[in-house]
Design a protein around this motif. Sequence first.
Motif, PDB file in Angstrom:
ATOM      1  N   ARG A   1       1.263  -1.635  -0.389  1.00 47.51           N
ATOM      2  CA  ARG A   1       0.122   0.075  -0.171  1.00 47.51           C
ATOM      3  C   ARG A   1       1.113   1.398   0.261  1.00 47.51           C
ATOM      4  O   ARG A   1       2.144   1.611   0.514  1.00 47.51           O
TER       5      ARG A   1
ATOM      6  N   ARG B   1       0.787   5.363   1.715  1.00 44.74           N
ATOM      7  CA  ARG B   1       0.264   5.506   2.279  1.00 44.74           C
ATOM      8  C   ARG B   1       0.575   7.004   2.939  1.00 44.74           C
ATOM      9  O   ARG B   1       1.994   7.078   2.969  1.00 44.74           O
TER      10      ARG B   1
ATOM     11  N   GLN C   1      -4.571   5.683   3.238  1.00 41.57           N
ATOM     12  CA  GLN C   1      -4.453   4.416   1.639  1.00 41.57           C
ATOM     13  C   GLN C   1      -3.944   4.934   0.868  1.00 41.57           C
ATOM     14  O   GLN C   1      -5.407   5.628   0.826  1.00 41.57           O
TER      15      GLN C   1
ATOM     16  N   LEU D   1      -2.938   0.302  -3.871  1.00 36.17           N
ATOM     17  CA  LEU D   1      -3.045  -1.023  -3.190  1.00 36.17           C
ATOM     18  C   LEU D   1      -2.678  -1.841  -4.485  1.00 36.17           C
ATOM     19  O   LEU D   1      -3.346  -1.612  -5.510  1.00 36.17           O
TER      20      LEU D   1
END
Length: 132
Positions: free
Chosen positions: A54, A56, A69, A72
């Motif tokens: 991810r 973030r 987030q 992904l």
Amino acid sequence: LVSESYRTSSVGTFTTNETVVQYVTFTAVAGYRYEVTAVQSFQSSIENDLIRLRLRWIAAGALTTAGTQFHLVEVNCDNAGRGNLVTLNATFAPGAGTVSVGVTAVRATGTGNVTMFGDPNRQTNSVIVKVC
């Protein structure tokens, strides 16, 4: 170019605990959108493990798995002990102030131990932030 980081040593091993594997911190400007490109190299000790990576970000501190987030990617480790290379690329607009942005990883399925590679002689483990 706003900020960049090259991981020079490996991170791991980890399994089902999401782990911050690399991040950068910079001062964001209100109204700007930032493009993040992260190239990550990793392996699992067991074939067919699914690794979830991810992008973030978090304001005013070090990146944690509680960060927001904004991208992904899931990658299957086809072979045990063999490296996998993945590129994550997305944009975000955090607002003004200190921001940390980077990559977290977790083994989503399977039973292996995951290692994120790092090498001082290669730039394959990087997080690069640009204004877009």
